[in-house]
Scaffold this motif. Structure first.
Motif, PDB file in Angstrom:
ATOM      1  N   THR A   1      -4.250  -3.637  -3.815  1.00 21.80           N
ATOM      2  CA  THR A   1      -4.480  -2.565  -2.831  1.00 21.80           C
ATOM      3  C   THR A   1      -5.901  -2.014  -2.907  1.00 21.80           C
TER       4      THR A   1
ATOM      5  N   ASP B   1      -6.188   5.668   3.863  1.00 24.18           N
ATOM      6  CA  ASP B   1      -5.415   4.601   4.516  1.00 24.18           C
ATOM      7  C   ASP B   1      -3.921   4.777   4.239  1.00 24.18           C
TER       8      ASP B   1
ATOM      9  N   TYR C   1      -7.988  -0.769   0.060  1.00 20.28           N
ATOM     10  CA  TYR C   1      -7.523   0.403   0.790  1.00 20.28           C
ATOM     11  C   TYR C   1      -7.965   1.686   0.094  1.00 20.28           C
TER      12      TYR C   1
ATOM     13  N   GLN D   1      -7.853   1.922  10.947  1.00 16.35           N
ATOM     14  CA  GLN D   1      -8.656   2.371   9.807  1.00 16.35           C
ATOM     15  C   GLN D   1     -10.080   2.699  10.235  1.00 16.35           C
TER      16      GLN D   1
ATOM     17  N   LEU E   1       0.837  -1.200   0.000  1.00 14.25           N
ATOM     18  CA  LEU E   1       0.000   0.000   0.000  1.00 14.25           C
ATOM     19  C   LEU E   1       0.872   1.251   0.000  1.00 14.25           C
TER      20      LEU E   1
END
Length: 165
Positions: A42, A49, A45, A159, A25
């Motif tokens: 990814t 994030d 995300y 998150q 990420l």
């Protein structure tokens, strides 16, 4: 959330080990933040994030990694064209800034976590003998490290709280 703040403060000088998915990420985001949501590895995300991860990583003097994490990371970064070049450039930069610990694979596979986690995460788990903060979004790795009494933060938890430093 207070626990996460305390762990970050406690380990700022020791180092942070970030698992493979989160490092991916980070590198995809450094390469092209707009690509995060539509790159297959990814896509779960967001840019937020990525920003959160960057804020957390910036708190630490040292990024800790293993050859296993780096190999997996290199293989997962299968971007094309200019993005591939950008990704590889950030990959090299990250390696140059990191401290890499190498446990021989023949020893890592003897770690009790190997059967459940595989080689890369067992190598991470084996580093639990050091006083680092571990950051992961892998529940199995998180639970394994917790059971070993290791300071570990589950990124998924941060998150959901929209954790900010």
């Amino acid at each position: 959330m207070d626990d996460a703040f305390q762990l970050i403060r406690k380990h700022r000088g020791n180092g942070l080990l970030v698992d493979t998915n989160l490092l991916l990420l980070y590198l995809v985001g450094k390469t092209n933040p707009g690509r995060i949501s539509n790159f297959k590895r990814t896509s779960r995300y967001t840019v937020e994030d990525f920003n959160l991860l960057g804020q957390i990583m910036a708190q630490f003097r040292t990024l800790i990694t293993t050859p296993h994490v780096l190999t997996e990371l290199s293989n997962l970064g299968d971007l094309q064209g200019e993005e591939r070049l950008g990704f590889r450039s950030w990959f090299v930069h990250t390696i140059e800034q990191a401290t890499e610990y190498r446990d021989e694979s023949r020893l890592v596979v003897k770690d009790p976590s190997f059967d459940r986690l595989g080689l890369t995460d067992a190598a991470i788990s084996a580093l639990s003998r050091h006083s680092y903060l571990f950051l992961t979004d892998d529940l199995d790795l998180y639970v394994t490290l917790l059971k070993r009494g290791v300071d570990v933060v589950n990124f998924s938890y941060l998150q959901h709280l929209r954790f900010t430093l």
